[in-house]
Design a protein around this motif. Structure first.
Motif, PDB file in Angstrom:
ATOM      1  N   GLY A  54     -27.171  93.832  18.756  1.00 36.25           N
ATOM      2  CA  GLY A  54     -28.007  94.596  19.539  1.00 36.25           C
ATOM      3  C   GLY A  54     -29.266  93.663  19.945  1.00 36.25           C
ATOM      4  O   GLY A  54     -29.673  93.747  21.307  1.00 36.25           O
ATOM      5  N   MET A  55     -29.480  92.812  19.243  1.00 36.30           N
ATOM      6  CA  MET A  55     -30.595  91.716  19.595  1.00 36.30           C
ATOM      7  C   MET A  55     -29.993  90.971  20.799  1.00 36.30           C
ATOM      8  O   MET A  55     -30.878  90.512  21.659  1.00 36.30           O
ATOM      9  N   GLY A  56     -28.771  90.319  20.579  1.00 40.68           N
ATOM     10  CA  GLY A  56     -28.403  89.469  21.690  1.00 40.68           C
ATOM     11  C   GLY A  56     -27.867  90.200  22.899  1.00 40.68           C
ATOM     12  O   GLY A  56     -28.396  89.758  23.932  1.00 40.68           O
ATOM     13  N   ALA A  57     -27.596  91.562  22.794  1.00 35.73           N
ATOM     14  CA  ALA A  57     -27.547  92.154  23.972  1.00 35.73           C
ATOM     15  C   ALA A  57     -28.828  92.578  24.729  1.00 35.73           C
ATOM     16  O   ALA A  57     -28.789  92.456  25.837  1.00 35.73           O
ATOM     17  N   ALA A  58     -29.747  92.821  23.917  1.00 38.82           N
ATOM     18  CA  ALA A  58     -31.203  93.093  24.625  1.00 38.82           C
ATOM     19  C   ALA A  58     -31.627  91.747  25.260  1.00 38.82           C
ATOM     20  O   ALA A  58     -32.279  91.687  26.312  1.00 38.82           O
ATOM     21  N   TYR A  59     -31.321  90.610  24.550  1.00 37.89           N
ATOM     22  CA  TYR A  59     -31.962  89.386  25.151  1.00 37.89           C
ATOM     23  C   TYR A  59     -31.134  89.126  26.242  1.00 37.89           C
ATOM     24  O   TYR A  59     -31.525  88.608  27.301  1.00 37.89           O
ATOM     25  N   TRP A  69     -38.955  94.818  30.081  1.00 34.11           N
ATOM     26  CA  TRP A  69     -39.498  95.660  29.400  1.00 34.11           C
ATOM     27  C   TRP A  69     -38.620  95.824  28.186  1.00 34.11           C
ATOM     28  O   TRP A  69     -38.967  96.167  27.256  1.00 34.11           O
ATOM     29  N   LEU A  70     -37.470  95.150  28.185  1.00 34.21           N
ATOM     30  CA  LEU A  70     -36.563  95.650  27.000  1.00 34.21           C
ATOM     31  C   LEU A  70     -36.757  94.168  26.247  1.00 34.21           C
ATOM     32  O   LEU A  70     -36.521  93.046  26.606  1.00 34.21           O
ATOM     33  N   GLU A  71     -36.932  94.232  24.891  1.00 35.29           N
ATOM     34  CA  GLU A  71     -37.214  93.323  23.825  1.00 35.29           C
ATOM     35  C   GLU A  71     -36.091  93.203  23.108  1.00 35.29           C
ATOM     36  O   GLU A  71     -35.601  94.305  22.724  1.00 35.29           O
ATOM     37  N   PRO A  72     -36.056  92.185  22.291  1.00 37.55           N
ATOM     38  CA  PRO A  72     -34.850  92.286  21.254  1.00 37.55           C
ATOM     39  C   PRO A  72     -35.179  93.119  20.117  1.00 37.55           C
ATOM     40  O   PRO A  72     -34.077  93.538  19.657  1.00 37.55           O
ATOM     41  N   LEU A  73     -36.225  93.605  19.861  1.00 36.81           N
ATOM     42  CA  LEU A  73     -36.387  94.642  18.689  1.00 36.81           C
ATOM     43  C   LEU A  73     -36.087  95.849  19.053  1.00 36.81           C
ATOM     44  O   LEU A  73     -35.415  96.742  18.425  1.00 36.81           O
ATOM     45  N   VAL A  78     -31.971 100.225  18.370  1.00 37.28           N
ATOM     46  CA  VAL A  78     -30.918 101.063  19.084  1.00 37.28           C
ATOM     47  C   VAL A  78     -29.509 100.791  18.395  1.00 37.28           C
ATOM     48  O   VAL A  78     -28.682 101.547  18.162  1.00 37.28           O
ATOM     49  N   ALA A  79     -29.369  99.472  18.218  1.00 36.56           N
ATOM     50  CA  ALA A  79     -28.049  99.178  17.460  1.00 36.56           C
ATOM     51  C   ALA A  79     -27.950  99.636  16.108  1.00 36.56           C
ATOM     52  O   ALA A  79     -26.518 100.054  15.648  1.00 36.56           O
ATOM     53  N   ALA A  80     -28.932  99.414  15.292  1.00 31.77           N
ATOM     54  CA  ALA A  80     -28.872  99.909  14.074  1.00 31.77           C
ATOM     55  C   ALA A  80     -28.795 101.363  14.015  1.00 31.77           C
ATOM     56  O   ALA A  80     -28.276 101.873  12.997  1.00 31.77           O
ATOM     57  N   LEU A  81     -29.531 102.249  14.628  1.00 29.48           N
ATOM     58  CA  LEU A  81     -29.368 103.469  14.525  1.00 29.48           C
ATOM     59  C   LEU A  81     -27.940 103.912  15.326  1.00 29.48           C
ATOM     60  O   LEU A  81     -27.264 105.056  14.420  1.00 29.48           O
ATOM     61  N   LEU A  82     -27.443 103.407  15.957  1.00 28.61           N
ATOM     62  CA  LEU A  82     -26.017 103.809  16.692  1.00 28.61           C
ATOM     63  C   LEU A  82     -25.017 103.439  15.674  1.00 28.61           C
ATOM     64  O   LEU A  82     -24.210 104.104  15.156  1.00 28.61           O
ATOM     65  N   ALA A  83     -24.958 102.444  14.787  1.00 32.43           N
ATOM     66  CA  ALA A  83     -24.179 101.902  13.913  1.00 32.43           C
ATOM     67  C   ALA A  83     -24.191 102.882  12.572  1.00 32.43           C
ATOM     68  O   ALA A  83     -23.264 103.147  12.023  1.00 32.43           O
ATOM     69  N   ALA A  84     -25.532 103.135  12.438  1.00 30.74           N
ATOM     70  CA  ALA A  84     -25.609 104.307  11.090  1.00 30.74           C
ATOM     71  C   ALA A  84     -25.002 105.275  11.346  1.00 30.74           C
ATOM     72  O   ALA A  84     -24.579 106.215  10.574  1.00 30.74           O
ATOM     73  N   ILE A  85     -25.042 105.881  12.730  1.00 32.41           N
ATOM     74  CA  ILE A  85     -24.578 107.277  12.975  1.00 32.41           C
ATOM     75  C   ILE A  85     -23.132 107.187  12.850  1.00 32.41           C
ATOM     76  O   ILE A  85     -22.154 107.929  12.441  1.00 32.41           O
ATOM     77  N   ILE A  86     -22.511 105.916  13.533  1.00 34.25           N
ATOM     78  CA  ILE A  86     -20.981 105.780  13.339  1.00 34.25           C
ATOM     79  C   ILE A  86     -20.635 105.767  12.340  1.00 34.25           C
ATOM     80  O   ILE A  86     -19.516 106.327  11.871  1.00 34.25           O
TER      81      ILE A  86
END
Length: 87
Positions: A54-59, A69-73, A78-86
């Protein structure tokens, strides 16, 4: 070693860094013990790796597409929440 204690006593950011390190080590020790005893280290590893993606995609979107406006954080959260839901 003496220089370290002098720096901690004279610089506020060194005191803050030392306090943050101690608090992080206590929190990681408690959470790490819980993860190991519950045998969910595979889930923790997969979440950590998805956060890196997720950090790489945001970068990438920030640099290549001009989304300033999009930061690696943001990508990490977003990636952590999406992975936790999946998972």
């Amino acid at each position: 070693m003496i220089e370290f204690f002098e720096a901690v006593s004279t610089h506020a950011f060194m005191r803050n860094a030392l306090l943050a390190g101690v608090l992080a080590s206590v929190a990681c020790g408690v959470i790490g013990t819980y993860v190991v005893t519950r045998r969910i280290s595979l889930i923790a590893g997969s979440l950590a790796h998805s956060v890196l993606g997720g950090m790489g995609a945001a970068y990438y979107f920030n640099a290549a597409r001009g989304w300033t406006w999009l930061e690696p954080l943001h990508g990490a959260v977003v990636a952590a929440l999406l992975a936790a839901i999946i998972i």
